[in-house]
Enzyme design. Structure first.
Site, mmCIF file in Angstrom:
data_model
loop_
_atom_site.group_PDB
_atom_site.id
_atom_site.type_symbol
_atom_site.label_atom_id
_atom_site.label_comp_id
_atom_site.label_asym_id
_atom_site.label_seq_id
_atom_site.Cartn_x
_atom_site.Cartn_y
_atom_site.Cartn_z
ATOM 1 N N ASP A 147 1.814 -5.421 -7.721
ATOM 2 C CA ASP A 147 3.023 -4.653 -7.440
ATOM 3 C C ASP A 147 3.372 -3.816 -8.685
ATOM 4 O O ASP A 147 2.527 -3.084 -9.192
ATOM 5 C CB ASP A 147 4.139 -5.624 -7.016
ATOM 6 N N HIS A 178 2.242 -8.473 1.463
ATOM 7 C CA HIS A 178 2.419 -7.918 0.112
ATOM 8 C C HIS A 178 2.240 -8.944 -1.002
ATOM 9 O O HIS A 178 1.760 -8.609 -2.082
ATOM 10 C CB HIS A 178 3.815 -7.302 0.006
#
Length: 325
Positions: free
Chosen positions: A119, A301
């Protein structure tokens, strides 16, 4: 090696098994750093978390990498945990964030290291490899592919394409608003955010992160156990969210900083995508990262937390191949 226990589909980890941190002064700040495999000095690998995360997000990778012969170094980056939280917004630009990692290498006496990012941590690792290529031996990034600089500053571009409520834009155009909502709803926000197998749904009006912080009922399934989630909740209840959100408030500043830098990542690179991640895969990755290997995992994610064993296998196999090559 500590492997996850699986109860249902949730990987379980006892937070007391996490390494004890050290506080290290580098680059004008203090970083809270967790280590494993110190007996493997000379073979460093640095793990860089994303937002809104913590070094604890790498809890399943740390023992596996140490067992494979690496000196594993996992900082809470500035703005997180017990690391420094400078008040100036510009203290969180890519020069400062990359500078912290370079100074961390200097602290340990390393010329370079393998860097792993997820991320926002991936964004920092991409930037580090551009600004300080000689300090980066290899790149392993999860979720966020290389971001082409383009002709327009990133926030300006996102505002034009995605609107003023898009959370990157909102963080920049309405400073302090989201910070306060997230702080008032820290536990609920993180509970609602760290989910997997969420049903597909139409985007709702408003700012997504504020909506998540106020939502009564989470969607999908939890990524982690309550005891694991409590580590993140406790950390952000102590720090608030402003320091970490300030990373977003430097995106256009970073765009200018990188103007004169060669845009090509030349190090051997592993890019790991979650096939159900909302972040799209890059169609131009090979153009900017010519020595890249791409892996896809069946997850969303929070890749290394959703699929810890699979993530470890992909990383360790790739690292072994690099040693042979």
């Amino acid at each position: 090696m500590i492997l996850p226990n699986i109860q249902g589909d949730i990987a379980m980890f006892n937070p007391t098994d996490f390494p004890t941190p050290s506080l290290i002064s580098v680059n004008g700040v203090t970083l809270e750093v967790f280590e494993a495999g110190r007996q493997h000095a000379g073979n460093p690998i640095v793990l860089c978390h994303g937002w809104p995360e913590h070094a604890f997000s790498w809890r399943y990778q740390i023992p596996a990498l140490a067992a494979a012969g690496y000196h594993v170094i996992v900082p809470n980056q500035r703005g997180y945990g017990h690391s420094s939280c400078p008040t100036e917004v510009t203290a969180y630009d890519i020069e400062h964030l990359a500078g912290d990692l370079v100074a961390l290498l200097d602290h340990y006496g390393y010329e370079d290291a393998t860097f792993v990012g997820h991320d926002w941590g991936a964004m920092v690792v991409w930037g580090l490899a551009l600004l300080h290529p000689n300090r980066v031996k290899q790149v392993i990034n999860l979720s966020l592919p290389y971001q082409e600089r383009g002709e327009m500053p990133w926030i300006e571009f996102m505002e034009q394409c995605l609107g003023s409520d898009y959370y990157f834009v909102h963080f920049n155009r309405q400073p302090g608003v989201a910070d306060a909502v997230l702080e008032d709803n820290t536990s609920r926000f993180l509970r609602n955010l760290f989910r997997k197998n969420e049903p597909r749904r139409e985007p709702e009006p408003g700012m997504a992160m504020i909506n998540l912080a106020r939502a009564e009922t989470p969607l999908g399934e939890p990524v982690m156990s309550d005891s694991e989630l409590a580590v993140f909740v406790s950390a952000f209840e102590a720090t608030g969210f402003t320091g970490s959100i300030n990373w977003y408030r430097n995106l256009d500043r970073n765009w200018h900083i990188l103007a004169e830098v060669s845009p090509i990542i030349r190090q051997p690179t592993l890019m790991i995508y979650g096939e159900r991640d909302a972040i799209p895969q890059s169609e131009k990755l090979n153009a900017f990262v010519p020595n890249v290997t791409v892996a896809n995992l069946d997850c969303g994610h929070w890749i290394q937390q959703e699929k810890p064993e699979e993530t470890n296998e992909v990383i360790l196999n790739w690292l072994a191949q690099q040693r042979i090559a």
